[in-house]
Design an enzyme around this catalytic site. Structure first.
Site, PDB file in Angstrom:
ATOM      1  N   GLY A 101       0.776  -1.235   0.000  1.00 21.39           N
ATOM      2  CA  GLY A 101       0.000   0.000   0.000  1.00 21.39           C
ATOM      3  C   GLY A 101       0.806   1.281   0.000  1.00 21.39           C
ATOM      4  O   GLY A 101       0.346   2.323   0.477  1.00 21.39           O
ATOM      5  N   SER A 102       2.028   1.289  -0.549  1.00 24.12           N
ATOM      6  CA  SER A 102       2.835   2.521  -0.547  1.00 24.12           C
ATOM      7  C   SER A 102       2.222   3.603  -1.419  1.00 24.12           C
ATOM      8  O   SER A 102       2.310   4.790  -1.101  1.00 24.12           O
ATOM      9  CB  SER A 102       4.271   2.225  -0.989  1.00 24.12           C
ATOM     10  OG  SER A 102       4.324   1.858  -2.353  1.00 24.12           O
ATOM     11  N   ASN A 103       1.553   3.243  -2.503  1.00 21.02           N
ATOM     12  CA  ASN A 103       0.855   4.252  -3.325  1.00 21.02           C
ATOM     13  C   ASN A 103      -0.333   4.821  -2.550  1.00 21.02           C
ATOM     14  O   ASN A 103      -0.566   6.037  -2.564  1.00 21.02           O
ATOM     15  CB  ASN A 103       0.379   3.630  -4.636  1.00 21.02           C
ATOM     16  CG  ASN A 103       1.456   3.635  -5.713  1.00 21.02           C
ATOM     17  OD1 ASN A 103       1.798   4.675  -6.265  1.00 21.02           O
ATOM     18  ND2 ASN A 103       2.005   2.471  -5.994  1.00 21.02           N
ATOM     19  N   LEU A 179      -4.835  -6.830  -6.910  1.00 23.67           N
ATOM     20  CA  LEU A 179      -4.437  -7.915  -7.821  1.00 23.67           C
ATOM     21  C   LEU A 179      -5.597  -8.775  -8.295  1.00 23.67           C
ATOM     22  O   LEU A 179      -5.395  -9.859  -8.831  1.00 23.67           O
ATOM     23  CB  LEU A 179      -3.369  -8.785  -7.135  1.00 23.67           C
ATOM     24  CG  LEU A 179      -2.086  -8.039  -6.768  1.00 23.67           C
ATOM     25  CD1 LEU A 179      -1.059  -9.005  -6.199  1.00 23.67           C
ATOM     26  CD2 LEU A 179      -1.515  -7.289  -7.977  1.00 23.67           C
ATOM     27  N   LEU A 181      -9.343  -8.982 -10.610  1.00 23.17           N
ATOM     28  CA  LEU A 181     -10.069  -8.318 -11.699  1.00 23.17           C
ATOM     29  C   LEU A 181     -11.306  -7.616 -11.130  1.00 23.17           C
ATOM     30  O   LEU A 181     -12.136  -8.255 -10.470  1.00 23.17           O
ATOM     31  CB  LEU A 181     -10.486  -9.355 -12.752  1.00 23.17           C
ATOM     32  CG  LEU A 181     -11.089  -8.777 -14.024  1.00 23.17           C
ATOM     33  CD1 LEU A 181     -10.015  -8.058 -14.855  1.00 23.17           C
ATOM     34  CD2 LEU A 181     -11.746  -9.870 -14.861  1.00 23.17           C
ATOM     35  N   HIS A 198      -0.116   0.876 -13.162  1.00 18.27           N
ATOM     36  CA  HIS A 198       0.580  -0.337 -13.592  1.00 18.27           C
ATOM     37  C   HIS A 198       2.059   0.017 -13.730  1.00 18.27           C
ATOM     38  O   HIS A 198       2.389   1.094 -14.260  1.00 18.27           O
ATOM     39  CB  HIS A 198      -0.007  -0.840 -14.920  1.00 18.27           C
ATOM     40  CG  HIS A 198       0.661  -2.085 -15.430  1.00 18.27           C
ATOM     41  ND1 HIS A 198       0.375  -3.336 -14.933  1.00 18.27           N
ATOM     42  CD2 HIS A 198       1.611  -2.254 -16.380  1.00 18.27           C
ATOM     43  CE1 HIS A 198       1.135  -4.230 -15.569  1.00 18.27           C
ATOM     44  NE2 HIS A 198       1.890  -3.596 -16.440  1.00 18.27           N
ATOM     45  N   GLU A 268       5.937   6.233  -9.464  1.00 15.74           N
ATOM     46  CA  GLU A 268       4.508   5.944  -9.244  1.00 15.74           C
ATOM     47  C   GLU A 268       3.945   6.859  -8.163  1.00 15.74           C
ATOM     48  O   GLU A 268       2.852   7.435  -8.311  1.00 15.74           O
ATOM     49  CB  GLU A 268       4.339   4.493  -8.802  1.00 15.74           C
ATOM     50  CG  GLU A 268       4.593   3.460  -9.862  1.00 15.74           C
ATOM     51  CD  GLU A 268       4.281   2.056  -9.365  1.00 15.74           C
ATOM     52  OE1 GLU A 268       3.267   1.881  -8.665  1.00 15.74           O
ATOM     53  OE2 GLU A 268       5.047   1.142  -9.683  1.00 15.74           O
TER      54      GLU A 268
END
Ligand SMILES: Nc1nc2c(c(=O)[nH]1)N[C@@H](CN(C=O)c1ccc(C(=O)N[C@@H](CCC(=O)O)C(=O)O)cc1)CN2
Ligand SMILES: NCC(=O)N[C@@H]1O[C@H](COP(=O)([O-])[O-])[C@@H](O)[C@H]1O
Length: 304
Positions: A101-103, A179, A181, A198, A268
């Protein structure tokens, strides 16, 4: 257990709040991406977040800009001046994670320092014990478990998740290392409102099986000299939605996958904060050919 208790509360009190369809504004085809001068009105086939009207006979400074407000707000025309984004109702964000969860953390920190004018209303994860879920709990952000886990048959279905997100008045969904769909029910419930990051320059090195270190290993093995993050709107397939933003990093001759991953991840974090800020300030515009663009904050005639 905590996530389970929360699930019960949301599910038992879920209220479907109908989304008010915004009036369908005209939007503009940017024939030259730098300036809307050579523009023409085209009938929209889908509502866009942001609407620019062609320059009237006056100078550029008199560009009428129609702010297509999101769902619950009226359409409002302003002429020339740019509203202070801080005076607008803040957008509600849902973030989906499966890992560290760094983003997610960098977006939350940007909200706390005032760089992103939004709120994280809820975190969704398929891994309730992951680092992102732990950070959410530590910061009093509600956590929803999705999709169902084999050992937790009573967790949310796709439609239950839509109901829960509506309940939180979520405007936009940001996938950040999620991760699984995203089901078509959610994609259709949030048109042009779900973004994913991505770790490669899509359309290269994307699709089913391309996540995490697999992406960077494949990039290095391919001999590519450049890589970098892509942020795109999602559709019902993996990594085939409309590209919104990219950044480029070099792939060095002796790079390991970990070294490349770290270089990309640093970009990112910067890119997702810039995109989240643009999203919350309604600076996303859709070109006639369906390509989304970000309007520059300082110079409204510049798009990227
Ligand atoms: N409807 C969409 N859902 C998601 C998208 C998307 O573009 N449209 N992006 C992914 C994120 N992603 C790449 O950016 C991605 C994530 C996972 C996979 C993948 O192959 N997953 C495996 C399962 C992995 C696991 O359960 O540990 C699989 O499906 O077999 C590919 C790309 C998020 N959702
Ligand atoms: N195809 C999806 C994919 O590989 N996503 C990648 O997972 C990582 C999550 O890191 P984070 O959990 O620290 O934000 C990020 O590098 C993101 O691009």
């Amino acid at each position: 257990m905590e996530a389970q208790i929360f699930l019960f509360q949301v599910y038992s009190n879920s209220i479907i709040t109908p989304i008010q369809k915004p009036k369908k504004p005209y939007f503009i085809s940017l024939l030259s991406s730098s300036s809307p001068s050579s523009s023409q009105i085209v009938k929209p086939n889908r509502v866009s977040f942001k609407t620019l009207y062609p320059i009237s006979s006056q100078s550029e400074s008199s560009i009428n800009r129609l702010r297509c407000r999101n769902r619950s707000r009226e359409v409002k025309a302003v002429s020339g001046d740019i509203e202070d984004p801080r005076t607008r109702v803040r957008k509600n964000l849902a973030v989906f994670v499966s890992g560290g969860g760094s983003n997610f953390r960098s977006i939350h920190e940007a909200i706390l320092r005032g760089s992103v004018h939004g709120e994280i209303a809820v975190l969704v994860t398929n891994k309730p014990g992951c680092g992102g879920a732990e950070y959410a709990r530590d910061n009093n952000i509600p956590v929803i478990l999705f999709p169902k886990m084999k050992e937790k048959p009573d967790s949310l279905s796709a439609n239950d998740l839509v109901t829960a997100l509506r309940r939180y008045k979520v405007d936009f969904i940001l996938l950040a290392g999620y991760l699984k769909l995203v089901p078509i029910e959610l994609v259709q419930a949030y048109p042009r409102s779900i973004l994913n990051i991505h770790p490669s320059l899509l359309p290269a090195f994307g699709g089913k099986g391309f996540y995490g270190m697999k992406v960077h290993q494949t990039v290095i093995a391919s001999g590519a000299r450049y890589s970098g993050p892509t942020i795109h709107f999602i559709d019902e397939h993996y990594d085939t939605g409309r590209i919104l933003a990219q950044r480029v990093v070099p792939v060095l001759a002796n790079d390991t996958a970990d070294e490349l991953a770290a270089r990309v991840l640093q970009k990112e974090h910067q890119l997702y904060v810039e995109v989240a800020a643009a999203l919350c300030e309604e600076r996303i515009v859709w070109r006639e050919d369906g390509v989304p663009l970000i309007r520059n904050k300082e110079n409204p005639n510049d798009y990227s």
